[in-house]
Motif scaffolding. Structure first.
Motif, PDB file in Angstrom:
ATOM      1  N   ILE A 101      -3.370  -8.089  -0.786  1.00  0.00           N
ATOM      2  CA  ILE A 101      -3.503  -8.377   0.635  1.00  0.00           C
ATOM      3  C   ILE A 101      -3.269  -7.061   1.380  1.00  0.00           C
ATOM      4  N   VAL A 102      -4.191  -6.739   2.277  1.00  0.00           N
ATOM      5  CA  VAL A 102      -4.109  -5.533   3.102  1.00  0.00           C
ATOM      6  C   VAL A 102      -4.158  -6.001   4.556  1.00  0.00           C
ATOM      7  N   HIS A 103      -3.433  -5.316   5.438  1.00  0.00           N
ATOM      8  CA  HIS A 103      -3.468  -5.728   6.845  1.00  0.00           C
ATOM      9  C   HIS A 103      -3.224  -4.556   7.783  1.00  0.00           C
ATOM     10  N   SER A 104      -3.625  -4.765   9.042  1.00  0.00           N
ATOM     11  CA  SER A 104      -3.355  -3.798  10.107  1.00  0.00           C
ATOM     12  C   SER A 104      -1.852  -3.732  10.346  1.00  0.00           C
ATOM     13  N   LYS A 105      -1.416  -2.605  10.898  1.00  0.00           N
ATOM     14  CA  LYS A 105       0.007  -2.439  11.198  1.00  0.00           C
ATOM     15  C   LYS A 105       0.475  -3.348  12.322  1.00  0.00           C
TER      16      LYS A 105
ATOM     17  N   PHE B  25      -6.415   2.734  -3.594  1.00  0.00           N
ATOM     18  CA  PHE B  25      -6.302   2.161  -2.250  1.00  0.00           C
ATOM     19  C   PHE B  25      -6.161   3.231  -1.164  1.00  0.00           C
ATOM     20  N   ASN B  26      -6.026   4.506  -1.539  1.00  0.00           N
ATOM     21  CA  ASN B  26      -5.790   5.571  -0.563  1.00  0.00           C
ATOM     22  C   ASN B  26      -6.804   5.606   0.579  1.00  0.00           C
ATOM     23  N   PRO B  27      -8.113   5.417   0.348  1.00  0.00           N
ATOM     24  CA  PRO B  27      -9.023   5.430   1.497  1.00  0.00           C
ATOM     25  C   PRO B  27      -8.662   4.378   2.552  1.00  0.00           C
ATOM     26  N   ILE B  28      -8.157   3.236   2.119  1.00  0.00           N
ATOM     27  CA  ILE B  28      -7.759   2.166   3.041  1.00  0.00           C
ATOM     28  C   ILE B  28      -6.422   2.494   3.696  1.00  0.00           C
ATOM     29  N   VAL B  29      -5.451   2.904   2.892  1.00  0.00           N
ATOM     30  CA  VAL B  29      -4.121   3.239   3.406  1.00  0.00           C
ATOM     31  C   VAL B  29      -4.211   4.435   4.352  1.00  0.00           C
ATOM     32  N   ASN B  30      -5.058   5.400   4.042  1.00  0.00           N
ATOM     33  CA  ASN B  30      -5.206   6.584   4.894  1.00  0.00           C
ATOM     34  C   ASN B  30      -5.825   6.260   6.252  1.00  0.00           C
ATOM     35  N   LYS B  31      -6.444   5.093   6.386  1.00  0.00           N
ATOM     36  CA  LYS B  31      -6.988   4.644   7.673  1.00  0.00           C
ATOM     37  C   LYS B  31      -5.936   3.864   8.471  1.00  0.00           C
ATOM     38  N   GLY B  32      -4.715   3.778   7.933  1.00  0.00           N
ATOM     39  CA  GLY B  32      -3.619   3.157   8.671  1.00  0.00           C
ATOM     40  C   GLY B  32      -3.327   1.719   8.312  1.00  0.00           C
ATOM     41  N   PHE B  33      -3.852   1.229   7.200  1.00  0.00           N
ATOM     42  CA  PHE B  33      -3.611  -0.148   6.801  1.00  0.00           C
ATOM     43  C   PHE B  33      -2.472  -0.223   5.793  1.00  0.00           C
ATOM     44  N   LEU B  34      -1.814  -1.377   5.738  1.00  0.00           N
ATOM     45  CA  LEU B  34      -0.688  -1.593   4.833  1.00  0.00           C
ATOM     46  C   LEU B  34      -1.106  -2.495   3.684  1.00  0.00           C
ATOM     47  N   LEU B  35      -0.605  -2.206   2.520  1.00  0.00           N
ATOM     48  CA  LEU B  35      -0.888  -2.976   1.313  1.00  0.00           C
ATOM     49  C   LEU B  35       0.327  -3.829   1.002  1.00  0.00           C
ATOM     50  N   VAL B  36       0.209  -5.138   1.183  1.00  0.00           N
ATOM     51  CA  VAL B  36       1.328  -6.059   0.974  1.00  0.00           C
ATOM     52  C   VAL B  36       1.796  -6.037  -0.468  1.00  0.00           C
ATOM     53  N   SER B  37       0.863  -6.051  -1.397  1.00  0.00           N
ATOM     54  CA  SER B  37       1.191  -6.280  -2.788  1.00  0.00           C
ATOM     55  C   SER B  37       1.592  -5.032  -3.545  1.00  0.00           C
ATOM     56  N   LYS B  38       1.448  -3.875  -2.930  1.00  0.00           N
ATOM     57  CA  LYS B  38       1.726  -2.645  -3.655  1.00  0.00           C
ATOM     58  C   LYS B  38       3.172  -2.624  -4.101  1.00  0.00           C
ATOM     59  N   SER B  39       3.362  -2.361  -5.359  1.00  0.00           N
ATOM     60  CA  SER B  39       4.697  -2.298  -5.914  1.00  0.00           C
ATOM     61  C   SER B  39       4.639  -1.488  -7.196  1.00  0.00           C
ATOM     62  N   ASP B  40       5.048  -0.242  -7.125  1.00  0.00           N
ATOM     63  CA  ASP B  40       4.997   0.597  -8.310  1.00  0.00           C
ATOM     64  C   ASP B  40       6.089   0.248  -9.322  1.00  0.00           C
TER      65      ASP B  40
END
Length: 188
Positions: free
Chosen positions: A156-160, A121-136
């Motif tokens: 689910i991914v969304h804008s800040k 997901f790094n390409p998406i997160v690096n553009k400033g988006f948040l990943l709702v479901s991420k949970s390590d």
């Protein structure tokens, strides 16, 4: 295999949502396979792009511009390649998605990403988006996928500009994936 019933229209009707859009990815059994958006708010515009796919099934990213009160929300949906597809590499799919959604404001992206490998997901997160479901460590975002056990592959991914709360998973028996949902609130 659905008896030629327009599944998107039928689901929208049963849910009581007057707006819907089907996005065709490929022909399938005298019909089509693809993605859909169903909304209680008007869909003002839409488009889709083909994602890089070396496997047998074309993968797409679909966008519906949904008018929620006075705001235009760019709602995206996708279903990425899975490991069983020959020559599968999700990296170019993630990169294409990141570049596409970065062109829009007020973005919500949902879908079956077919991976629990969060660095993808790094390409998406690096553009400033948040990943709702991420949970390590906390697996509350996981859900059952028939034949595979508990996986956190639907996300689910969304804008800040949104905050998320109320993330939950529900098994309603309608799919081999349990339903993942969250409440997103627009921060004005």
């Amino acid at each position: 295999r659905t008896g030629y019933v327009d599944q998107t229209a039928e689901i929208a009707r049963l849910a009581g949502y007057p707006y819907y859009k089907f996005f065709k990815a490929f022909d399938f059994n005298e019909g089509a396979s693809g993605l859909a958006v169903i909304s209680k708010y008007p869909i003002e515009n839409s488009d889709q792009i083909n994602l890089p796919a070396s496997g047998s099934a074309q993968r797409i990213l679909a966008r519906a511009g949904i008018r929620v009160h006075n705001e235009l929300i760019n709602f995206f949906v996708t279903h990425l390649s899975y490991n069983g597809e020959p020559g599968t590499d999700r990296a170019p799919q993630f990169a294409t998605i990141a570049n596409k959604i970065a062109n829009y404001n007020k973005v919500i992206l949902v879908g079956d990403f077919n991976t629990e490998h969060w660095p993808q997901f790094n390409p998406i997160v690096n553009k400033g988006f948040l990943l709702v479901s991420k949970s390590d460590s906390d697996k509350t975002g996981t859900h059952y996928v028939d034949g595979y056990g508990y996986l956190a592959i639907d996300n689910i991914v969304h804008s800040k500009i949104f905050t998320s709360s109320g993330r939950a998973v529900v098994n309603n028996g309608a799919s081999d994936h349990h339903l993942l949902y969250a409440t997103l609130t627009y921060k004005e």
